[in-house]
Design a protein around this motif. Structure first.
Motif: not given
Length: 339
Positions: A217-245
């Motif tokens: 359950f990482d802070n988004l900034p430190s995982s965002l690059g790997q998510i965009k690169a396809g190395k990590l799969k983002a299943l969900a965010v922990t905020t009340a609403k979806p986020i722009a990033a």
């Protein structure tokens, strides 16, 4: 007669106190006018490369430009960020040693560590300004997810229930919001996940990408690059609403059921040791707030997947008290502990 003698003794003492107070105020004003006159050090209580470190370096570079003095970022990881935080708490209260604190150091750890805390997060610090708030993202190793047909939160929960104790959840350290988000998830889904703490997000994400751990359950900034690169799969965010990033990634709460009220996030802000002269605190607060709210800085922070804040010291202090109460309840409900 006796009363008159007492008054004669009291009056000089009172006068001396007033003079001393006036002298102290004058010294504080002079110190603020000359501040800063040498290098400023910002302590990051995690390893380099994580969100705390990235934000500290962004703000530190601008402070150096503004004041013409070097601003050094020093990483002091350990004990779930308590090591670096305690170092700042014991530092001279002169405005030259700052802490980039987090929701972990100033809201979660007090509940987790209790009497073992090496500092008082309220009494030993003066908040300057919150730099940014950050959503956490439930990210999993992409190859592991594909291999086990995990496509969303519901399929993850199904896998966890079928494989109790066989999945590892990385964190940037015990007591961080990353750790507590996982504990909250475990508690609500009634699943068994093994917590694996690191000394910061960077080494945790490295192991997550390598497949040495399965989720985080990482802070988004430190995982965002790997998510965009396809190395990590983002299943969900922990905020009340979806986020722009990550506009196509749902929230954990949207999976429904026991997770319908799930919400957790992180924040990062600058602190100085308690006792730092008020004029210096005000000068730092104003400059940090100005820097964070600059259009170019806002763009840089938003590009990291964070939301710039830049509030006032008093507002930040009030928010910390609210967050302390909130996370204390999360710790109690989840049964989270540190060994």
């Amino acid at each position: 007669m006796e009363t008159r003698v007492k008054i004669r003794h009291i009056l000089p003492a009172a006068a001396m106190a007033i003079l001393a107070s006036g002298a102290a105020q004058a010294q504080n004003q002079a110190a603020a006018q000359n501040y800063p006159s040498k290098q400023i050090t910002v302590i990051v209580p995690f390893t380099s490369g994580g969100t705390t470190d990235v934000l500290a370096r962004l703000v530190g570079a601008e402070l150096s430009k503004s004041w013409g003095q070097p601003v050094i970022i020093e990483n002091k990881p350990g004990a779930a960020a308590n090591t670096g935080s305690a170092f700042v708490a014991r530092s001279a209260p002169d405005g030259y040693t700052l802490l980039m604190g987090t929701v972990g150091t100033h809201a979660i750890n007090p509940a987790l560590y209790g009497a073992k805390m090496p500092f008082d997060h309220i009494k030993d610090f003066t908040p300057l300004s919150m730099v940014a708030s950050v959503p956490n993202v439930l990210a999993v190793n992409a190859e592991w997810a594909e291999r086990n047909k995990i496509t969303d939160v519901k399929t993850l929960v199904g896998y966890l229930k079928a494989n109790p104790g066989k999945v590892n959840c990385a964190s940037s350290g015990a007591g961080t919001s990353i750790h507590l988000s996982c504990e909250m998830f475990k508690s609500k889904t009634k699943t068994e996940i093994v917590h694996v703490p690191y000394k910061g997000s960077a080494p945790a994400v490295t192991d997550l990408v390598a497949g040495n751990v399965e989720l985080m359950f990482d802070n988004l900034p430190s995982s965002l690059g790997q998510i965009k690169a396809g190395k990590l799969k983002a299943l969900a965010v922990t905020t009340a609403k979806p986020i722009a990033a990550l506009p196509n990634v749902p929230t954990v709460a949207q999976s429904g059921g026991d997770l319908a009220d799930f919400e957790a996030g992180s924040w990062f802000g600058l602190f100085v040791p308690a006792g730092t002269p008020a004029p210096i605190v005000a000068k730092l607060e104003q400059e940090v707030s100005r820097i964070v709210q600059q259009p170019q800085m806002r763009e840089k922070i938003l590009a990291q997947g964070a939301e710039p804040v830049g509030n006032k010291s008093a507002d930040f202090a009030g928010y910390i008290k609210t967050e302390t109460a909130k996370w204390a309840q999360v710790v109690k409900t989840s049964g989270a502990r540190v060994d």
